[in-house]
Scaffold this active site. Structure first.
Site, mmCIF file in Angstrom:
data_model
loop_
_atom_site.group_PDB
_atom_site.id
_atom_site.type_symbol
_atom_site.label_atom_id
_atom_site.label_comp_id
_atom_site.label_asym_id
_atom_site.label_seq_id
_atom_site.Cartn_x
_atom_site.Cartn_y
_atom_site.Cartn_z
ATOM 1 C CE LYS A 137 43.040 42.928 43.092
ATOM 2 N NZ LYS A 137 42.783 44.349 42.724
ATOM 3 N NE ARG A 197 45.452 44.842 49.012
ATOM 4 C CZ ARG A 197 44.250 44.594 48.515
ATOM 5 N NH1 ARG A 197 43.771 43.388 48.503
ATOM 6 N NH2 ARG A 197 43.552 45.574 48.017
ATOM 7 N NE ARG A 235 34.323 48.239 43.218
ATOM 8 C CZ ARG A 235 35.542 47.845 43.565
ATOM 9 N NH1 ARG A 235 36.005 46.706 43.113
ATOM 10 N NH2 ARG A 235 36.289 48.591 44.334
ATOM 11 N NE ARG A 272 35.097 47.955 47.687
ATOM 12 C CZ ARG A 272 36.132 47.246 47.245
ATOM 13 N NH1 ARG A 272 35.908 46.173 46.491
ATOM 14 N NH2 ARG A 272 37.360 47.581 47.543
ATOM 15 N NE ARG A 302 40.808 50.644 47.322
ATOM 16 C CZ ARG A 302 39.728 50.475 46.569
ATOM 17 N NH1 ARG A 302 38.821 51.435 46.461
ATOM 18 N NH2 ARG A 302 39.539 49.355 45.912
#
Ligand code: AP5
Length: 221
Positions: free
Chosen positions: A17, A92, A131, A164, A175
């Site tokens: 996203k 969300r 990431r 992160r 998550r």
């Protein structure tokens, strides 16, 4: 399509996203609002918002709706959002979606599209594990799929790349569960509102961007 693009991006963590939102921001000349980025900045700066949010983010839970809605409402009033916006990570929950509808209605505008990026869990886990984010400019890279020229250094600005905290394996599992329990019902919400577009999010970034643009078509006018 450039003027007035008002789009929500949906998808599980790691669906891409943020990657696509940054491309759409440039294509359409609108603002990108990433609630995750705003919260992480607040955490880094140790503001009251950041202190409250960090306890939720660190375990992969959602920050309470009221906090998030006020934050987004304030951001939408800023000048760079006048010509439109790409919402990345918001709404969300169903209450967040209803609040967004009410905010936009008060302004006499409406969403053009809610675009869902579908990616299976095994791909998500691979993407999140690799990431890397620039501490300075927020640019995204991936250790394997889009490695920086120099390890640990952002290609765009030379800033430090970091991983992160919530991309740890156990937090990612939570998550994903939170996404399926609390956010996936939004697909039906936007389907019923006639706004839902869905694309396959597996493949190269450029190919997915082409799918995104094709799916939005004239919708973002
Ligand atoms: P947030 O920051 O919004 O995280 P997320 O939704 O879990 O999404 P991600 O940022 O992890 O992934 P992404 O889909 O943007 O993927 P990306 O483009 O980075 O939220 C974090 C936390 O904040 C939440 O858990 C919650 O606590 C809180 N929060 C935020 N919003 C909230 C809200 N509205 N309400 C309540 N709480 C909220 O891509 C991932 C990686 O894959 C990158 O390395 C990228 O380079 C790579 N990649 C991308 N596309 C491709 C591709 N096509 N091929 C190969 N690699 C790719």
């Amino acid at each position: 399509m450039a003027a007035g693009a008002r789009v929500v991006l949906l998808g599980p963590p790691g669906a891409g996203k943020g990657t696509q939102a940054k491309l759409l921001q440039d294509t359409f000349g609108v603002c990108q609002i990433s609630t995750g980025d705003i919260l992480r900045k607040a955490v880094a700066e140790k503001t009251p918002l950041g202190q409250e949010a960090s306890q939720y983010i660190s375990r992969g839970a959602l920050v309470p709706d009221g906090v998030i809605v006020n934050m987004v409402a304030a951001r939408l009033k800023e000048k760079d959002c006048e010509s439109g916006f790409i919402l990345d990570g918001f709404p969300r929950t169903i209450p967040q979606a209803e609040s967004l509808d009410a905010i936009l209605q008060r302004e006499g505008i409406a969403l053009n599209a809610a675009l869902s990026v579908r990616v299976p869990n095994d791909v998500v886990i691979e993407r999140l594990a690799g990431r890397r984010t620039c501490r300075n400019c927020g640019a995204l890279s991936h250790r394997v799929f889009s490695p920086p020229k120099k390890t640990g250094v952002c290609d765009r600005c030379g800033g430090e790349l970091f991983q992160r905290d919530d991309d740890r394996e156990e937090t990612v599992a939570n998550r994903l569960k939170v996404y399926s329990d609390q956010t996936a019902p939004l697909l039906e919400y936007y389907r019923q509102h006639g706004l839902l577009k869905e694309i396959d999010g597996v493949g190269a970034v450029g190919d997915i961007n082409a799918r995104v643009l094709a799916a939005l078509g004239g919708a973002a006018k």
